[in-house]
Structure formats: structure tokens, C-alpha cells
Motif scaffolding. Structure first.
Motif, PDB file in Angstrom:
ATOM      1  N   GLN A  12       1.257  -0.896  -0.107  1.00 11.61           N
ATOM      2  CA  GLN A  12       0.007  -0.334  -0.021  1.00 11.61           C
ATOM      3  C   GLN A  12       0.232   1.318   0.089  1.00 11.61           C
ATOM      4  OE1 GLN A  12      -3.178  -0.475  -0.413  1.00 11.61           O
ATOM      5  NE2 GLN A  12      -3.112  -2.357  -0.652  1.00 11.61           N
ATOM      6  N   ALA A  13       2.370   1.394  -0.003  1.00 10.53           N
ATOM      7  CA  ALA A  13       2.834   1.788  -0.045  1.00 10.53           C
ATOM      8  C   ALA A  13       3.666   3.011  -1.501  1.00 10.53           C
ATOM      9  CB  ALA A  13       4.064   2.361   0.845  1.00 10.53           C
ATOM     10  N   PHE A  14       3.436   3.630  -1.760  1.00  9.18           N
ATOM     11  CA  PHE A  14       4.421   4.219  -2.663  1.00  9.18           C
ATOM     12  C   PHE A  14       5.646   5.116  -2.648  1.00  9.18           C
ATOM     13  CE2 PHE A  14       5.230   7.321  -5.691  1.00  9.18           C
ATOM     14  CZ  PHE A  14       6.187   7.130  -7.248  1.00  9.18           C
ATOM     15  N   VAL A  15       6.952   4.898  -2.700  1.00  4.18           N
ATOM     16  CA  VAL A  15       7.892   5.479  -2.361  1.00  4.18           C
ATOM     17  C   VAL A  15       9.066   6.411  -3.492  1.00  4.18           C
ATOM     18  CG1 VAL A  15      10.146   5.585  -1.071  1.00  4.18           C
ATOM     19  CG2 VAL A  15       8.476   4.362   0.184  1.00  4.18           C
ATOM     20  N   PRO A  16       8.719   6.863  -3.417  1.00  4.72           N
ATOM     21  CA  PRO A  16       8.730   7.733  -4.523  1.00  4.72           C
ATOM     22  C   PRO A  16      10.950   8.082  -4.800  1.00  4.72           C
ATOM     23  CG  PRO A  16       7.752   9.579  -3.986  1.00  4.72           C
ATOM     24  CD  PRO A  16       7.632   7.992  -3.094  1.00  4.72           C
ATOM     25  N   HIS A  17      11.126   7.460  -5.783  1.00  2.00           N
ATOM     26  CA  HIS A  17      13.256   7.176  -5.550  1.00  2.00           C
ATOM     27  C   HIS A  17      13.432   7.350  -6.993  1.00  2.00           C
ATOM     28  CE1 HIS A  17      11.383   3.898  -6.141  1.00  2.00           C
ATOM     29  NE2 HIS A  17      12.883   3.011  -6.412  1.00  2.00           N
ATOM     30  N   VAL A  18      14.846   7.521  -6.970  1.00  2.00           N
ATOM     31  CA  VAL A  18      15.794   7.979  -8.412  1.00  2.00           C
ATOM     32  C   VAL A  18      16.759   7.844  -8.006  1.00  2.00           C
ATOM     33  CG1 VAL A  18      13.901   9.325  -9.161  1.00  2.00           C
ATOM     34  CG2 VAL A  18      15.962  10.334  -7.993  1.00  2.00           C
ATOM     35  N   MET A  19      17.615   7.133  -9.094  1.00  2.64           N
ATOM     36  CA  MET A  19      19.340   7.231  -8.488  1.00  2.64           C
ATOM     37  C   MET A  19      19.807   8.658  -8.830  1.00  2.64           C
ATOM     38  SD  MET A  19      19.883   4.413  -8.323  1.00  2.64           S
ATOM     39  CE  MET A  19      19.133   2.441  -8.519  1.00  2.64           C
ATOM     40  N   ALA A  20      20.917   8.951  -7.498  1.00  2.00           N
ATOM     41  CA  ALA A  20      21.400   9.934  -7.526  1.00  2.00           C
ATOM     42  C   ALA A  20      22.089  10.320  -9.578  1.00  2.00           C
ATOM     43  CB  ALA A  20      22.687  10.193  -6.627  1.00  2.00           C
ATOM     44  N   GLY A  21      21.630  12.014  -9.105  1.00  2.00           N
ATOM     45  CA  GLY A  21      22.015  11.577 -10.391  1.00  2.00           C
ATOM     46  C   GLY A  21      21.635  11.948 -12.071  1.00  2.00           C
ATOM     47  N   SER A  22      20.077  11.291 -11.023  1.00  2.00           N
ATOM     48  CA  SER A  22      19.388  11.423 -12.257  1.00  2.00           C
ATOM     49  C   SER A  22      18.646  12.898 -12.179  1.00  2.00           C
ATOM     50  CB  SER A  22      17.600  10.741 -11.489  1.00  2.00           C
ATOM     51  OG  SER A  22      16.545  10.949 -12.186  1.00  2.00           O
ATOM     52  N   PRO A  23      18.354  13.379 -13.817  1.00  2.00           N
ATOM     53  CA  PRO A  23      17.492  14.354 -13.407  1.00  2.00           C
ATOM     54  C   PRO A  23      16.159  15.029 -12.545  1.00  2.00           C
ATOM     55  CG  PRO A  23      17.632  13.713 -15.678  1.00  2.00           C
ATOM     56  CD  PRO A  23      17.566  12.700 -14.728  1.00  2.00           C
ATOM     57  N   LEU A  24      15.559  14.219 -11.996  1.00  2.00           N
ATOM     58  CA  LEU A  24      15.037  14.461 -11.130  1.00  2.00           C
ATOM     59  C   LEU A  24      15.243  14.190  -9.621  1.00  2.00           C
ATOM     60  CD1 LEU A  24      11.836  12.107 -13.094  1.00  2.00           C
ATOM     61  CD2 LEU A  24      12.258  14.065 -13.134  1.00  2.00           C
ATOM     62  N   ALA A  25      16.444  14.193  -9.472  1.00  2.00           N
ATOM     63  CA  ALA A  25      16.725  14.225  -8.074  1.00  2.00           C
ATOM     64  C   ALA A  25      16.914  15.321  -6.972  1.00  2.00           C
ATOM     65  CB  ALA A  25      18.178  13.250  -7.889  1.00  2.00           C
ATOM     66  N   ALA A  26      16.149  16.471  -7.969  1.00  2.00           N
ATOM     67  CA  ALA A  26      16.127  17.240  -6.882  1.00  2.00           C
ATOM     68  C   ALA A  26      15.122  17.268  -5.931  1.00  2.00           C
ATOM     69  CB  ALA A  26      17.055  18.733  -7.607  1.00  2.00           C
ATOM     70  N   GLU A  27      13.960  16.816  -7.279  1.00  2.00           N
ATOM     71  CA  GLU A  27      12.279  16.760  -7.011  1.00  2.00           C
ATOM     72  C   GLU A  27      11.819  15.716  -6.152  1.00  2.00           C
ATOM     73  OE1 GLU A  27      10.783  17.024 -10.945  1.00  2.00           O
ATOM     74  OE2 GLU A  27      12.015  18.842 -11.342  1.00  2.00           O
ATOM     75  N   THR A  28      12.796  14.057  -5.925  1.00  2.00           N
ATOM     76  CA  THR A  28      12.429  12.852  -5.651  1.00  2.00           C
ATOM     77  C   THR A  28      12.667  12.897  -3.910  1.00  2.00           C
ATOM     78  OG1 THR A  28      12.712  12.749  -7.753  1.00  2.00           O
ATOM     79  CG2 THR A  28      12.363  11.068  -6.194  1.00  2.00           C
ATOM     80  N   PRO A  29      11.737  13.055  -3.133  1.00  2.00           N
ATOM     81  CA  PRO A  29      12.658  12.664  -1.819  1.00  2.00           C
ATOM     82  C   PRO A  29      13.552  11.779  -1.673  1.00  2.00           C
ATOM     83  CG  PRO A  29      10.348  12.196  -1.818  1.00  2.00           C
ATOM     84  CD  PRO A  29      10.609  12.049  -3.600  1.00  2.00           C
ATOM     85  N   VAL A  30      13.346  10.107  -1.782  1.00  2.00           N
ATOM     86  CA  VAL A  30      14.384   9.550  -2.295  1.00  2.00           C
ATOM     87  C   VAL A  30      15.564   9.339  -3.317  1.00  2.00           C
ATOM     88  CG1 VAL A  30      14.396   6.646  -1.610  1.00  2.00           C
ATOM     89  CG2 VAL A  30      12.755   8.460   0.118  1.00  2.00           C
ATOM     90  N   ILE A  31      16.425   9.336  -2.606  1.00  2.00           N
ATOM     91  CA  ILE A  31      17.751   9.266  -3.591  1.00  2.00           C
ATOM     92  C   ILE A  31      18.299   8.123  -3.307  1.00  2.00           C
ATOM     93  CG2 ILE A  31      19.649  10.183  -4.998  1.00  2.00           C
ATOM     94  CD1 ILE A  31      16.684  11.757  -4.847  1.00  2.00           C
ATOM     95  N   ILE A  32      18.741   7.147  -4.030  1.00  2.00           N
ATOM     96  CA  ILE A  32      19.657   5.741  -4.444  1.00  2.00           C
ATOM     97  C   ILE A  32      21.034   6.453  -5.299  1.00  2.00           C
ATOM     98  CG2 ILE A  32      20.222   3.570  -4.592  1.00  2.00           C
ATOM     99  CD1 ILE A  32      17.423   3.289  -4.960  1.00  2.00           C
ATOM    100  N   GLY A  33      22.649   6.314  -3.866  1.00  2.00           N
ATOM    101  CA  GLY A  33      23.892   6.517  -4.654  1.00  2.00           C
ATOM    102  C   GLY A  33      24.575   6.034  -4.582  1.00  2.00           C
ATOM    103  N   ARG A  34      25.507   5.646  -5.534  1.00  2.00           N
ATOM    104  CA  ARG A  34      26.963   4.220  -4.936  1.00  2.00           C
ATOM    105  C   ARG A  34      27.318   5.003  -3.817  1.00  2.00           C
ATOM    106  NH1 ARG A  34      26.803   3.152 -11.127  1.00  2.00           N
ATOM    107  NH2 ARG A  34      28.937   2.925 -10.035  1.00  2.00           N
ATOM    108  N   ALA A  35      28.635   3.621  -3.211  1.00  2.00           N
ATOM    109  CA  ALA A  35      29.633   4.801  -3.036  1.00  2.00           C
ATOM    110  C   ALA A  35      30.665   4.743  -3.621  1.00  2.00           C
ATOM    111  CB  ALA A  35      30.397   3.412  -1.180  1.00  2.00           C
TER     112      ALA A  35
END
Length: 145
Positions: free
Chosen positions: A54-77
Motif C-alpha cells: 500500500q506504500a509508494f516511495v518515490p525514488h531515483v538514482m543519484a544523478g537523475s535529472p529528477l533527483a532534486a524533486e524526489t524525496p528518496v535518492i539511491i547513490g553508490r559508494a
């Protein structure tokens, strides 16, 4: 100066990261998820799509053009991340995240293997030497240590 929390003994660190990200997003907070590599990033991405029915968590990878607007960002070490926000950083990698100082909260998620515990001890020592406020929790029992 960030508050630092260590969650030790996580049975599945990626699942715990999904849980924390889901709860943080539900309360209106922004999260940066830092994983060791591209394979972990893909796995976490897939888990976030299906973690709670029942949950939707908006997320994108770091560096995505949508990163600044997205509350959850995934980045790599293994790739430099330009985090668009600085509220919560969840670290699942074995090293100290560059720029962690700018976040309000840093959460370290540590699995059950000795290979994960040893670098976590070094990170704890580093943060302690920086006089950062530290808290430790058992990830399974969800209680302070």
C-alpha cells in the motif's frame, strides 16, 4: 553536526533501509540511501517498488535529472554522489560517506557478518573522534544498546 545512529545485527540491511526510507517519506522527510555498488543500488531500487503493497516511495538514482524533486535518492559508494538534499543519510557501505557532515542525521545499517562489523567499528571510532552524538541499536530487537 549530524546525529549518528548505528543499527547493528540487521538480518537484511537492504530491507531495513527500505523500512526506514518508507517511514521517513511517510513523515515528509527526505532520504539519501548510500549502497556499496551498482548491484546493490538495483536491488534496493526493486525492493522500494514492492516493499509495502500500500506504500509508494518515490525514488531515483543519484544523478537523475529528477533527483532534486524526489524525496528518496539511491547513490553508490563506488561513484561520487551529489545529494540534492541533506536531511537523512542511510549508509549501507563499508566506508565513511564523503560529505556526511552536511546531513542532519546519519544512520549506519550493519549486517550480521564479521565482514560488515569490522568496518562499522572503524566508522564508530571515527565519528566518536569527531565528537558526534552517537546512538547504537539492535536492529532485530529494535532497542538501544
Amino acid at each position: 553536526m549530524p546525529r549518528v545512529q548505528f543499527y547493528h545485527n540487521a538480518e537484511n540491511p537492504l530491507a531495513l533501509a527500505c523500512e526506514f526510507a518508507t517511514r521517513a517519506f511517510a513523515s515528509g522527510r527526505k532520504v539519501a540511501l548510500r549502497v556499496p555498488d551498482a548491484a546493490s543500488a538495483r536491488q534496493l531500487d526493486q525492493m522500494l517498488w514492492s516493499f509495502e503493497q500500500q506504500a509508494f516511495v518515490p525514488h531515483v538514482m543519484a544523478g537523475s535529472p529528477l533527483a532534486a524533486e524526489t524525496p528518496v535518492i539511491i547513490g553508490r559508494a563506488d561513484a561520487p554522489a551529489d545529494w540534492p538534499h541533506a536531511e537523512i543519510l542511510l549508509n549501507l557501505a563499508d566506508d565513511i560517506p564523503a560529505g556526511f557532515e552536511r546531513f542532519r542525521m546519519l544512520i549506519e545499517i550493519i549486517g550480521q557478518s564479521e565482514a560488515q562489523k569490522l568496518p562499522a567499528r572503524a566508522r564508530w571510532k571515527h565519528y566518536k573522534q569527531q565528537d558526534l552524538p552517537l546512538q547504537a541499536f539492535d536492529a532485530v530487537r529494535r532497542e538501544a544498546l
